[in-house]
Design a protein around this motif. Structure first.
Motif, PDB file in Angstrom:
ATOM      1  N   VAL A  41       0.847  -1.200   0.000  1.00 28.31           N
ATOM      2  CA  VAL A  41       0.000   0.000   0.000  1.00 28.31           C
ATOM      3  C   VAL A  41       0.882   1.250   0.000  1.00 28.31           C
ATOM      4  O   VAL A  41       0.581   2.255  -0.661  1.00 28.31           O
ATOM      5  CB  VAL A  41      -0.958  -0.031   1.213  1.00 28.31           C
ATOM      6  CG1 VAL A  41      -1.741   1.273   1.328  1.00 28.31           C
ATOM      7  CG2 VAL A  41      -1.924  -1.205   1.094  1.00 28.31           C
ATOM      8  N   ASP A  42       2.019   1.182   0.724  1.00 27.05           N
ATOM      9  CA  ASP A  42       2.945   2.326   0.761  1.00 27.05           C
ATOM     10  C   ASP A  42       3.468   2.650  -0.642  1.00 27.05           C
ATOM     11  O   ASP A  42       3.588   3.825  -1.018  1.00 27.05           O
ATOM     12  CB  ASP A  42       4.140   2.004   1.680  1.00 27.05           C
ATOM     13  CG  ASP A  42       3.728   2.058   3.144  1.00 27.05           C
ATOM     14  OD1 ASP A  42       2.622   2.579   3.418  1.00 27.05           O
ATOM     15  OD2 ASP A  42       4.494   1.567   3.998  1.00 27.05           O
ATOM     16  N   MET A  43       3.776   1.591  -1.406  1.00 27.39           N
ATOM     17  CA  MET A  43       4.294   1.814  -2.768  1.00 27.39           C
ATOM     18  C   MET A  43       3.246   2.499  -3.640  1.00 27.39           C
ATOM     19  O   MET A  43       3.565   3.379  -4.450  1.00 27.39           O
ATOM     20  CB  MET A  43       4.685   0.467  -3.412  1.00 27.39           C
ATOM     21  CG  MET A  43       5.996  -0.106  -2.918  1.00 27.39           C
ATOM     22  SD  MET A  43       6.152  -1.863  -3.306  1.00 27.39           S
ATOM     23  CE  MET A  43       6.201  -1.827  -5.080  1.00 27.39           C
ATOM     24  N   ILE A  44       2.000   2.129  -3.430  1.00 26.89           N
ATOM     25  CA  ILE A  44       0.912   2.724  -4.215  1.00 26.89           C
ATOM     26  C   ILE A  44       0.749   4.198  -3.855  1.00 26.89           C
ATOM     27  O   ILE A  44       0.628   5.064  -4.744  1.00 26.89           O
ATOM     28  CB  ILE A  44      -0.419   1.960  -3.956  1.00 26.89           C
ATOM     29  CG1 ILE A  44      -0.265   0.477  -4.323  1.00 26.89           C
ATOM     30  CG2 ILE A  44      -1.580   2.591  -4.718  1.00 26.89           C
ATOM     31  CD1 ILE A  44       0.158   0.207  -5.736  1.00 26.89           C
ATOM     32  N   PRO A  56     -13.419   2.470 -16.512  1.00 27.75           N
ATOM     33  CA  PRO A  56     -14.225   1.702 -15.542  1.00 27.75           C
ATOM     34  C   PRO A  56     -13.459   0.489 -15.001  1.00 27.75           C
ATOM     35  O   PRO A  56     -13.402   0.279 -13.793  1.00 27.75           O
ATOM     36  CB  PRO A  56     -15.443   1.278 -16.362  1.00 27.75           C
ATOM     37  CG  PRO A  56     -15.598   2.366 -17.379  1.00 27.75           C
ATOM     38  CD  PRO A  56     -14.199   2.791 -17.722  1.00 27.75           C
ATOM     39  N   SER A  57     -12.842  -0.280 -15.885  1.00 28.17           N
ATOM     40  CA  SER A  57     -12.089  -1.456 -15.424  1.00 28.17           C
ATOM     41  C   SER A  57     -10.851  -1.032 -14.639  1.00 28.17           C
ATOM     42  O   SER A  57     -10.458  -1.695 -13.671  1.00 28.17           O
ATOM     43  CB  SER A  57     -11.660  -2.318 -16.598  1.00 28.17           C
ATOM     44  OG  SER A  57     -12.779  -2.868 -17.217  1.00 28.17           O
ATOM     45  N   GLY A  58     -10.220   0.077 -15.060  1.00 25.76           N
ATOM     46  CA  GLY A  58      -9.046   0.579 -14.351  1.00 25.76           C
ATOM     47  C   GLY A  58      -9.404   1.017 -12.940  1.00 25.76           C
ATOM     48  O   GLY A  58      -8.633   0.800 -11.989  1.00 25.76           O
ATOM     49  N   LYS A 118      -7.877  -0.154  -9.465  1.00 30.79           N
ATOM     50  CA  LYS A 118      -7.338   0.783  -8.470  1.00 30.79           C
ATOM     51  C   LYS A 118      -7.866   0.443  -7.084  1.00 30.79           C
ATOM     52  O   LYS A 118      -7.112   0.378  -6.109  1.00 30.79           O
ATOM     53  CB  LYS A 118      -7.774   2.210  -8.829  1.00 30.79           C
ATOM     54  CG  LYS A 118      -6.721   3.015  -9.530  1.00 30.79           C
ATOM     55  CD  LYS A 118      -7.223   4.438  -9.752  1.00 30.79           C
ATOM     56  CE  LYS A 118      -6.549   5.020 -10.979  1.00 30.79           C
ATOM     57  NZ  LYS A 118      -7.111   6.268 -11.424  1.00 30.79           N
ATOM     58  N   SER A 119      -9.190   0.247  -6.992  1.00 31.73           N
ATOM     59  CA  SER A 119      -9.812  -0.056  -5.694  1.00 31.73           C
ATOM     60  C   SER A 119      -9.230  -1.332  -5.102  1.00 31.73           C
ATOM     61  O   SER A 119      -8.945  -1.401  -3.910  1.00 31.73           O
ATOM     62  CB  SER A 119     -11.328  -0.239  -5.848  1.00 31.73           C
ATOM     63  OG  SER A 119     -11.861   0.864  -6.482  1.00 31.73           O
ATOM     64  N   VAL A 165      -5.441  -6.118  -2.320  1.00 34.21           N
ATOM     65  CA  VAL A 165      -5.792  -7.445  -2.859  1.00 34.21           C
ATOM     66  C   VAL A 165      -4.610  -7.993  -3.667  1.00 34.21           C
ATOM     67  O   VAL A 165      -3.944  -7.248  -4.384  1.00 34.21           O
ATOM     68  CB  VAL A 165      -7.042  -7.324  -3.784  1.00 34.21           C
ATOM     69  CG1 VAL A 165      -7.334  -8.646  -4.488  1.00 34.21           C
ATOM     70  CG2 VAL A 165      -8.237  -6.866  -2.980  1.00 34.21           C
ATOM     71  N   THR A 166      -4.359  -9.286  -3.493  1.00 36.75           N
ATOM     72  CA  THR A 166      -3.261  -9.907  -4.244  1.00 36.75           C
ATOM     73  C   THR A 166      -3.671 -10.077  -5.708  1.00 36.75           C
ATOM     74  O   THR A 166      -4.665 -10.727  -6.013  1.00 36.75           O
ATOM     75  CB  THR A 166      -2.914 -11.289  -3.664  1.00 36.75           C
ATOM     76  OG1 THR A 166      -2.624 -11.127  -2.290  1.00 36.75           O
ATOM     77  CG2 THR A 166      -1.726 -11.904  -4.381  1.00 36.75           C
TER      78      THR A 166
END
Lengths: 285, 201
Positions: free
Chosen positions: B18-21, B113-115, B119-120, B126-127
């Motif tokens: 999450v930090d990398m994101i 929409p798929s992107g 993202k979420s 999520v793996t």
């Protein structure tokens, strides 16, 4: 009507010579000269010209193969009618303009002196076309003699080209053909197009018979055609990735020498034939 | 062209935190860029297949045209097709290269929409995995399948982790025709592929 064959007015020979001029110019890195020949082809072999019609007819007779002499004779009858539909006066004028363009624009003293491997049959076919168009004034003895040669040529191609296995003759060691066929099939499976198979066939013959120069002729012809198509495609495409590579690709193709034709060279030519096919499609799009 | 081309897909786990994101978003005006291994060469994968390095290296060279033309799109989940459907596009590959036995690359998640779904999922930790989609044939060698020279890479999709090794094999193996391939590869793509071959002589 002139009874002697004039190679300057032979549509097949002149077209071949223009292609040779393009490749020779590119070998000398003279793209400008190559473009000049290309422009002549584009201008004079325009699809609406009589010259183009005769060229197509000529090509059909030179490249086609038939299974028996009856089919060959039927093809000649069709070709004769097509030749007579040509506007002879306009065709002669177009040929004069073509010769003028070559002489004035290319200024290449060796232009007409390059070797054309199939010169004899080219001369026969052109003479036939001329005689057919002459109608009542044609030389019947000569027409019969040349038609007979043309049928022989159509048959000869057929008997030599159906499959590798079927191509074995007294000059060819059947074992060599078998080994090469297996080798090529193992490597390429069912991926080879008809033209690629013909290259392999000619290669096998060249291994078996050093005097057989079909592979040399075919590779030269393929290379010249690709170099010419690359020029046209370069003018047409706007794709930067392609444009960035096209000079290096052309150089690699030009660097191909035919002094020793081996498996690797034939493999590379199978790729080039694929390129020829794609370029041809792209140019037409 | 061989008549036995089949759809081949491979899954590779995508490592991120999450930090990398968060860091990626801060650095790139809210855009998420993921860097990592996209595929492995010369390694037995979960589907029992091995991709020789020479073949993947060649395909990555051919894929550069797609990257430079901003066409290296991928979907969220694998479709049963050789065509990338624009309505399902979730990301774009910005870079791809060979590093040792790995294909490494950078992916940008798009605001489609798929992107946004992707993202979420990523922000929730999520793996996910990255999965190559290509067409080609394979040859048995012992208990593994070696991918053959006719392999053509189509794209990289983002997918969930397969429950068991070989999970994606159920969806793949569909025969692909030349007409279907031509919907993905343009005339200049095919010419560029041959150019790359020639330049590699």
């Amino acid at each position: 009507m002139s009874k002697s064959h004039n190679k300057k007015r032979n549509v097949g020979i002149i077209y071949e010579l223009l292609l040779r001029n393009i490749s020779d110019s590119l070998i000398k890195n003279d793209k400008y000269a190559a473009q000049k020949s290309l422009k002549i082809i584009e201008k004079r072999f325009d699809k609406s010209s009589e010259l183009y019609k005769e060229f197509r007819l000529f090509n059909a007779l030179v490249k086609s193969t038939v299974s028996n002499s009856a089919v060959g004779a039927a093809i000649l009858t069709e070709a004769k009618q097509a030749a007579r539909r040509c506007d002879g006066k306009r065709l002669n004028k177009e040929k004069s303009l073509l010769i003028r363009d070559i002489n004035h624009s290319l200024k290449d003293s060796n232009f007409y002196y390059r070797r054309i491997p199939e010169y004899k049959i080219y001369a026969t076919i052109q003479t036939l076309l001329n005689e057919w168009r002459a109608g009542d004034t044609s030389d019947l003895t000569r027409v019969i003699q040349y038609e007979s040669r043309a049928v022989e040529w159509l048959l000869q191609e057929k008997t030599e080209s159906p499959t590798l296995e079927g191509s074995v003759n007294s000059d060819v060691d059947a074992l060599v053909v078998k080994i090469m066929t297996e080798k090529i099939n193992k490597r390429y499976g069912d991926q080879l197009s008809e033209e690629q198979k013909e290259v392999v066939r000619d290669y096998v013959f060249s291994i078996s018979n050093e005097k057989d120069n079909r592979i040399f002729n075919r590779l030269t012809e393929t290379r010249d055609r690709i170099l010419s198509d690359l020029l046209i495609f370069e003018d047409k495409t706007e794709n930067s990735m392609i444009l960035n590579k096209i000079v290096d690709v052309r150089k690699r193709i030009l660097d191909e020498s035919f002094h020793s034709i081996d498996d690797n060279m034939v493999s590379r030519f199978l790729v080039l034939i694929q390129l020829k096919k794609e370029l041809s499609k792209a140019i037409k799009e | 062209m061989s008549q036995n081309l089949k759809l081949l897909t491979e899954w590779t786990p995508l490592s991120y935190t999450v930090d990398m994101i968060t860091e990626s978003k801060e650095k790139n005006d809210g855009k998420i860029f993921l860097k990592g291994i996209l595929q492995k060469c010369n390694t037995l994968n979960q589907n029992g297949r091995i991709y020789p390095k020479s073949i993947l290296a060649r395909e990555i060279v051919n894929y550069q045209k797609f990257i430079s033309e901003n066409r290296a799109l991928g979907e969220c989940d694998h479709p049963d097709s050789s065509v990338v459907e624009l309505k399902n596009v979730s990301h774009i590959v910005r870079a791809a290269d060979i590093d040792g036995d790995n294909v490494v690359g950078t992916i940008e998640i798009l605001s489609t929409p798929s992107g946004n779904i992707l993202k979420s999922l990523i922000e929730a930790g999520v793996t996910l995995g990255i999965s190559s989609r290509g067409v080609g044939s394979t040859r048995s060698e012992g208990s593994s399948q070696i991918v053959q020279d006719d392999f053509q890479l189509i794209c990289f999709d983002m997918v969930s982790e397969p429950s068991t090794p070989g999970a994606f094999m159920l969806r793949e193996g569909k025969k692909i025709t030349q007409e279907e391939l031509d919907q993905h590869f343009t005339s200049t793509d095919r010419i560029d592929r041959i150019f790359n071959d020639i330049l590699n002589w």
